[in-house]
Scaffold this motif. Structure first.
Motif, short mmCIF file in Angstrom:
data_model
loop_
_atom_site.label_atom_id
_atom_site.label_comp_id
_atom_site.label_asym_id
_atom_site.label_seq_id
_atom_site.Cartn_x
_atom_site.Cartn_y
_atom_site.Cartn_z
N ILE A 51 0.83 -1.21 0.00
CA ILE A 51 0.00 0.00 0.00
C ILE A 51 0.87 1.26 0.00
N SER A 52 1.92 1.26 0.79
CA SER A 52 2.82 2.42 0.83
C SER A 52 3.47 2.68 -0.52
N ASN A 53 3.97 1.61 -1.16
CA ASN A 53 4.62 1.76 -2.46
C ASN A 53 3.64 2.21 -3.53
N SER A 54 2.42 1.65 -3.48
CA SER A 54 1.40 2.03 -4.45
C SER A 54 1.00 3.50 -4.28
N PHE A 55 0.86 3.93 -3.03
CA PHE A 55 0.49 5.32 -2.77
C PHE A 55 1.59 6.27 -3.25
N GLN A 56 2.84 5.95 -2.93
CA GLN A 56 3.96 6.81 -3.33
C GLN A 56 4.07 6.90 -4.85
N LYS A 57 3.86 5.77 -5.53
CA LYS A 57 3.93 5.75 -6.99
C LYS A 57 2.85 6.62 -7.59
N ASN A 58 1.62 6.46 -7.11
CA ASN A 58 0.51 7.26 -7.63
C ASN A 58 0.65 8.74 -7.27
N TRP A 59 1.18 9.00 -6.08
CA TRP A 59 1.38 10.40 -5.68
C TRP A 59 2.41 11.09 -6.55
N LYS A 60 3.49 10.37 -6.90
CA LYS A 60 4.50 10.94 -7.79
C LYS A 60 3.93 11.21 -9.17
N GLN A 61 3.11 10.30 -9.67
CA GLN A 61 2.50 10.51 -10.99
C GLN A 61 1.54 11.69 -10.96
N PHE A 62 0.81 11.85 -9.84
CA PHE A 62 -0.11 12.96 -9.70
C PHE A 62 0.64 14.29 -9.68
N ARG A 63 1.75 14.33 -8.95
CA ARG A 63 2.54 15.57 -8.86
C ARG A 63 3.20 15.89 -10.18
N ALA A 64 3.56 14.84 -10.92
CA ALA A 64 4.22 15.04 -12.23
C ALA A 64 3.28 15.71 -13.22
#
Length: 208
Positions: free
Chosen positions: A194-207
């Motif tokens: 869950i942590s890795n998935s959240f961080q990945k999606n958060w980075k894509q959102f910020r990008a």
């Protein structure tokens, strides 16, 4: 590859427990609001305790992981089939007497016992024959988190006088429960997936 299966077994059990506990909190903590929203909700309110029992049964089942799937695709699949037949027969017995003694609430109580029985038998067989068990060390902390939120929610005010206020109340409490739950999960990294998935999606959102 038993080490890989053990890792998968624990990860799926932990993630299912996290998701199941959150959904159960949404449902149980907003039960009164749900009854206020649905037509003739007052007539269903006497069955509120059934939500608790069935919710607990489902969370237990999810917390015990994919023991059925592991058994079904292992060399012990024949044994798994006989175990399921035996437990199904026992389930009929349990359901009959729990309904006889406790009425419609007994059906939900019986469900808890049946779920526990299924998972004890299948999980115990996997542990004995293959040395596999589903419980990750973080599962205990997830349960503590869910119980803490449930206790806090019990003392929080709810406004369910009208359908609109009940709807807004449910949305507000779901947002608070979900937000706090997610923050603690990420803060203490209770699930790597869950942590890795959240961080990945958060980075894509910020990008974006």
């Amino acid at each position: 590859n038993l080490p890989e299966i053990q890792s998968l077994y624990q990860k799926t059990a932990l993630n299912q427990l996290i998701i199941g506990s959150l959904l159960f909190l949404f449902l149980w903590c907003n039960a009164d609001a749900i009854f206020a929203i649905i037509p003739n909700g007052e007539s269903f309110k006497t069955g509120k305790i059934v939500i608790l029992y069935l919710g607990i049964a489902k969370v237990i089942d999810m917390a015990c992981g994919i023991n059925y799937e592991i058994l079904a695709f292992s060399k012990h699949y024949r044994t798994s089939a006989f175990l399921n037949l035996g437990i199904t027969a026992a389930s009929l017995f349990i359901n009959y007497y729990s309904i006889l003694w406790f009425g419609f609430v007994g059906a939900s109580i019986g469900t808890i016992f049946i779920v526990i029985l299924f998972n004890i038998v299948r999980g115990g067989f996997l542990w004995q024959k293959m040395g596999l068990q589903p419980f990750h060390k973080n599962a205990f902390f997830v349960l503590i988190l869910a119980a803490f939120i449930a206790i806090i929610e019990h003392f929080c005010p709810h406004f369910t006088n009208t359908r609109l206020s009940a709807f807004l109340d449910a949305c507000t409490h779901c947002a608070l429960i979900g937000g706090f739950y997610l923050i603690i999960l990420l803060k203490f990294n209770l699930s790597d997936d869950i942590s890795n998935s959240f961080q990945k999606n958060w980075k894509q959102f910020r990008a974006k």
